[in-house]
Scaffold this active site. Structure first.
Site, PDB file in Angstrom:
ATOM      1  N   HIS A 143       0.738  -1.402   0.192  1.00 15.34           N
ATOM      2  CA  HIS A 143      -0.186  -0.093  -0.125  1.00 15.34           C
ATOM      3  C   HIS A 143       0.622   1.193   0.207  1.00 15.34           C
ATOM      4  O   HIS A 143       1.712   1.270   0.981  1.00 15.34           O
ATOM      5  CB  HIS A 143      -0.374   0.143   0.860  1.00 15.34           C
ATOM      6  CG  HIS A 143      -1.759  -1.465   1.285  1.00 15.34           C
ATOM      7  ND1 HIS A 143      -1.290  -2.752   1.706  1.00 15.34           N
ATOM      8  CD2 HIS A 143      -3.224  -0.719   1.247  1.00 15.34           C
ATOM      9  CE1 HIS A 143      -1.760  -3.123   1.549  1.00 15.34           C
ATOM     10  NE2 HIS A 143      -3.438  -2.463   1.468  1.00 15.34           N
ATOM     11  N   LYS A 170      -1.791  -8.234  -4.422  1.00 14.85           N
ATOM     12  CA  LYS A 170      -2.327  -6.786  -4.141  1.00 14.85           C
ATOM     13  C   LYS A 170      -1.997  -5.694  -4.062  1.00 14.85           C
ATOM     14  O   LYS A 170      -0.445  -5.683  -3.482  1.00 14.85           O
ATOM     15  CB  LYS A 170      -3.246  -7.273  -2.527  1.00 14.85           C
ATOM     16  CG  LYS A 170      -3.831  -6.413  -2.164  1.00 14.85           C
ATOM     17  CD  LYS A 170      -4.740  -6.057  -1.417  1.00 14.85           C
ATOM     18  CE  LYS A 170      -5.086  -4.440  -1.128  1.00 14.85           C
ATOM     19  NZ  LYS A 170      -5.882  -4.545   0.764  1.00 14.85           N
TER      20      LYS A 170
END
Length: 255
Positions: A143, A170
Site C-alpha cells: 500500500h 494486491k
C-alpha cells in the site's frame, strides 16, 4: 486450463469482483456483532482488521475472537489482516509481533486468507511458504498512501510479489491525478493479460480513484473493498451500494 481459487464456493479471479467488507471494531463483542451482521447480509468476504482490535498484542485474545467468529463465517470468506501504521493501519507493532499474529491465524485455521505486507516482511517468501504449509492462503500486499508510482515501478512491484508464490497479489496506491488512475488500470490490465492464473487486487484510493473500485471486472481486479460500519481506506463505497453497481456492470458486460 484455468487455475482459479474456489473458496467456500466462491471463485476468485473471474467474473464479477467479490466484495470484501472490513471489520474495524475495537472490542471482541463489537467484532463478533459486526461479523455476524455481515455474514447475515451474505457478504462475499469479511476482513477482520486486527490492527483495530484493542487487544491486538494478546495472542490469546486474538485466538479467542477467531474461534468465536468461526461458526459465523461458514459461508463467507474470512480475510485476516494486520495493517501496519506505515501502510495506513491503526497500530504500530514490531515486525516479529506481526509475524506472531500471522502464525496465530494460520494455527487456528479459521481464516481463509492472511494478508501479508510483502515489502515490510524481512523474509516474505519464506513467511509465505510457512503460512501456506499451515493451510492458509496468502494475499501479499503493498500500500502506498502517498503516491502512485510510475507504471514501470508498479509493474516491477506486481511481478516481484507474484514470484513469491502468494495466492493473490494486491497493490493499493494514492492518485495525484486522473492520469495516475489510468496508469494503474492500464498496468492492472497488462498484468491480468500476462498472468491470467494469478488473482490480482488493485485499487486507486480516495475520490479520484473511486472508479477502480467498481470497474475491476473490466481490467482484471478480482476483489473490491466496500465499507461496513466503518471504512478501512479512503474512497470506499457502502457495501450494498457497491454490490448493486457491480451487478449492473456485470450484466452489461456479459449480457
Amino acid at each position: 486450463m484455468e487455475k482459479l481459487l474456489n473458496i467456500k464456493g466462491k471463485v476468485i479471479g473471474k467474473g464479477r469482483p467479490l466484495v470484501c467488507v472490513p471489520v474495524m471494531e475495537e472490542t471482541r463483542e463489537r467484532i463478533v456483532e459486526e461479523v455476524r451482521r455481515l455474514a447475515e447480509l451474505h457478504a462475499d468476504m469479511i476482513e477482520w482488521r486486527v490492527d483495530a482490535f484493542a487487544e491486538a498484542e494478546s495472542m490469546n485474545a486474538i485466538r479467542d475472537v477467531l474461534y468465536e467468529i468461526q461458526p459465523l463465517v461458514k459461508d463467507n470468506i474470512l480475510v485476516y489482516t494486520f495493517r501496519s501504521k506505515e501502510q495506513g493501519g491503526e497500530m504500530a507493532l514490531e515486525r516479529e509481533q506481526i509475524c506472531d499474529i500471522h502464525q496465530v491465524a494460520a494455527e487456528t485455521k479459521v481464516a481463509d486468507f492472511i494478508d501479508l505486507e510483502y515489502f515490510a516482511s524481512e523474509k516474505p517468501r519464506k513467511e509465505i511458504r510457512q503460512l501456506q504449509a499451515m493451510g492458509a492462503h496468502i494475499i501479499a500486499s503493498h500500500h502506498d498512501f502517498d503516491q502512485t508510482p510510475e507504471r514501470s515501478v508498479m509493474k516491477t512491484l506486481l511481478e516481484e510479489i507474484r514470484e513469491s508464490g502468494a495466492d493473490i497479489v494486491k497493490l493499493a496506491v494514492m492518485p495525484q491525478s486522473m492520469q495516475d488512475v489510468l496508469n494503474l488500470m492500464e498496468e492492472t490490465n497488462y498484468f491480468h493479460e500476462e498472468y491470467p492464473d494469478t488473482p490480482l487486487i488493485t485499487m486507486s484510493m480516495g475520490k479520484t480513484g473511486s472508479i477502480t473500485r467498481v470497474a475491476g471486472e473490466y481490467f482484471g481486479s478480482c476483489v473490491t473493498f466496500g465499507a461496513g460500519k466503518k471504512a478501512s481506506a479512503p474512497g470506499q463505497f457502502e457495501m450494498e451500494e457497491l454490490g448493486d453497481i457491480l451487478q449492473m456492470l456485470d450484466k452489461s458486460l456479459n449480457g
